[in-house]
Design a protein around this motif. Structure first.
Motif, PDB file in Angstrom:
ATOM      1  N   SER A   1      12.803  43.103  -6.232  1.00 16.03           N
ATOM      2  CA  SER A   1      14.267  43.050  -6.189  1.00 16.03           C
ATOM      3  C   SER A   1      14.764  41.626  -5.988  1.00 16.03           C
ATOM      4  O   SER A   1      15.800  41.240  -6.527  1.00 16.03           O
ATOM      5  N   LYS A   2      14.007  40.813  -5.229  1.00 17.34           N
ATOM      6  CA  LYS A   2      14.390  39.413  -5.054  1.00 17.34           C
ATOM      7  C   LYS A   2      14.142  38.606  -6.322  1.00 17.34           C
ATOM      8  O   LYS A   2      14.888  37.671  -6.626  1.00 17.34           O
ATOM      9  N   GLN A   3      13.083  38.966  -7.057  1.00 16.25           N
ATOM     10  CA  GLN A   3      12.745  38.274  -8.296  1.00 16.25           C
ATOM     11  C   GLN A   3      13.267  39.048  -9.510  1.00 16.25           C
ATOM     12  O   GLN A   3      12.569  39.205 -10.512  1.00 16.25           O
ATOM     13  N   TYR A   4      14.496  39.514  -9.409  1.00 11.64           N
ATOM     14  CA  TYR A   4      15.040  40.358 -10.477  1.00 11.64           C
ATOM     15  C   TYR A   4      15.170  39.612 -11.805  1.00 11.64           C
ATOM     16  O   TYR A   4      15.094  40.216 -12.880  1.00 11.64           O
ATOM     17  N   LYS A   5      15.369  38.303 -11.741  1.00 10.06           N
ATOM     18  CA  LYS A   5      15.479  37.537 -12.986  1.00 10.06           C
ATOM     19  C   LYS A   5      14.187  37.596 -13.790  1.00 10.06           C
ATOM     20  O   LYS A   5      14.207  37.751 -15.018  1.00 10.06           O
ATOM     21  N   ALA A   6      13.044  37.460 -13.097  1.00 11.23           N
ATOM     22  CA  ALA A   6      11.757  37.545 -13.786  1.00 11.23           C
ATOM     23  C   ALA A   6      11.535  38.925 -14.373  1.00 11.23           C
ATOM     24  O   ALA A   6      11.000  39.064 -15.490  1.00 11.23           O
ATOM     25  N   VAL A   7      11.962  39.967 -13.656  1.00 11.03           N
ATOM     26  CA  VAL A   7      11.828  41.335 -14.164  1.00 11.03           C
ATOM     27  C   VAL A   7      12.683  41.528 -15.409  1.00 11.03           C
ATOM     28  O   VAL A   7      12.235  42.112 -16.411  1.00 11.03           O
ATOM     29  N   ILE A   8      13.910  41.021 -15.376  1.00 13.91           N
ATOM     30  CA  ILE A   8      14.805  41.156 -16.533  1.00 13.91           C
ATOM     31  C   ILE A   8      14.248  40.401 -17.742  1.00 13.91           C
ATOM     32  O   ILE A   8      14.282  40.890 -18.875  1.00 13.91           O
ATOM     33  N   ILE A   9      13.717  39.191 -17.501  1.00 12.54           N
ATOM     34  CA  ILE A   9      13.133  38.408 -18.602  1.00 12.54           C
ATOM     35  C   ILE A   9      11.941  39.139 -19.209  1.00 12.54           C
ATOM     36  O   ILE A   9      11.781  39.199 -20.443  1.00 12.54           O
ATOM     37  N   SER A  10      11.073  39.725 -18.360  1.00 16.30           N
ATOM     38  CA  SER A  10       9.900  40.447 -18.867  1.00 16.30           C
ATOM     39  C   SER A  10      10.304  41.664 -19.688  1.00 16.30           C
ATOM     40  O   SER A  10       9.788  41.887 -20.793  1.00 16.30           O
ATOM     41  N   LEU A  11      11.231  42.447 -19.150  1.00 17.81           N
ATOM     42  CA  LEU A  11      11.687  43.628 -19.888  1.00 17.81           C
ATOM     43  C   LEU A  11      12.404  43.244 -21.175  1.00 17.81           C
ATOM     44  O   LEU A  11      12.234  43.899 -22.214  1.00 17.81           O
TER      45      LEU A  11
END
Length: 224
Positions: A85-95
């Motif tokens: 949840s803190k690294q949501y930007k990385a999750v969004i980029i991966s998805l």
């Protein structure tokens, strides 16, 4: 060259991985370990030093199939949800990257080579080694043995071009984090120095104030 002993075949493959790890350490990750291992394996197979069936002889295929489930569980539970949840930007980029690859690859490759070929190469593009193992196993079970080479080829090309680029960007980001850490440490040291100086100045001021109060008292007593 013919290798019939599984232990000897596994030892050669692991030695190649060890060489890649040494080169990665010496070059400070400028040359990734997996890139060296993949290129070295291809060159050794093409030149005939390694037999083409060395992976089958080493029994790594069976180990990979056996470890697919634990690897998926491990990768899924490696990062806590709080950190994600803190690294949501990385999750969004991966998805986002996976979605764009899916939208671009499936229609184009389906028109050129067929739907089965597109699906066979899609897994390693968005999922890496674990997706390659899952895709290869499923293709064999469904009877598409002729397409098993596609995920391996896609994975090799993906790592060949993607890992050097990823290594460069990760190195730059690591340098940025190091500079931020050094700057934060300097700020902490400056704040500690200022606090010490202020405490020392406050102590001197109190001492001087007490001295100024005592002197008139001595003068008053001496008058008597």
């Amino acid at each position: 060259m013919t290798i019939n002993e599984p232990v000897f075949a596994a030892m050669l493959i692991l030695a190649l991985v060890a060489v890649g790890e040494i080169i990665s350490v010496v070059t400070r990750a400028r040359v990734p370990m997996l890139l060296v291992a993949i290129l070295g394996f291809l060159v050794l197979v093409w030149t005939g030093i390694f037999p083409k069936n060395i992976v089958d002889t080493s029994s790594f295929n069976g180990i990979g199939t056996l470890l697919t489930g634990p690897l998926v569980v491990h990768l899924g539970t490696l990062i806590p949800l709080s950190m994600m949840s803190k690294q949501y930007k990385a999750v969004i980029i991966s998805l986002g990257g996976a979605l764009i690859a899916l939208v671009l690859v499936l229609p184009i490759i389906t028109l050129l080579f067929g739907y089965e070929t597109a699906v066979a190469g899609m897994g390693p593009i968005v999922g890496g080694i674990v997706a390659f193992l899952v895709t290869s196993t499923e293709l064999k079970e469904l009877g598409f043995e002729s397409l098993v080479a596609i995920p391996a080829l896609v994975l090799a090309i993906h790592k060949l071009f993607g890992m050097p680029v990823a290594s460069i960007f990760l190195r730059k980001y690591a340098l940025i984090l190091r500079d931020k850490t050094d700057l934060l440490e300097r700020h902490k040291q400056t704040a500690a120095t200022l606090e010490t100086t202020m405490n020392h100045s406050t102590a001197l001021t109190k001492k001087k104030r007490n001295t100024n109060l005592i002197r008139p008292m001595f003068y008053y007593l001496n008058c008597f």
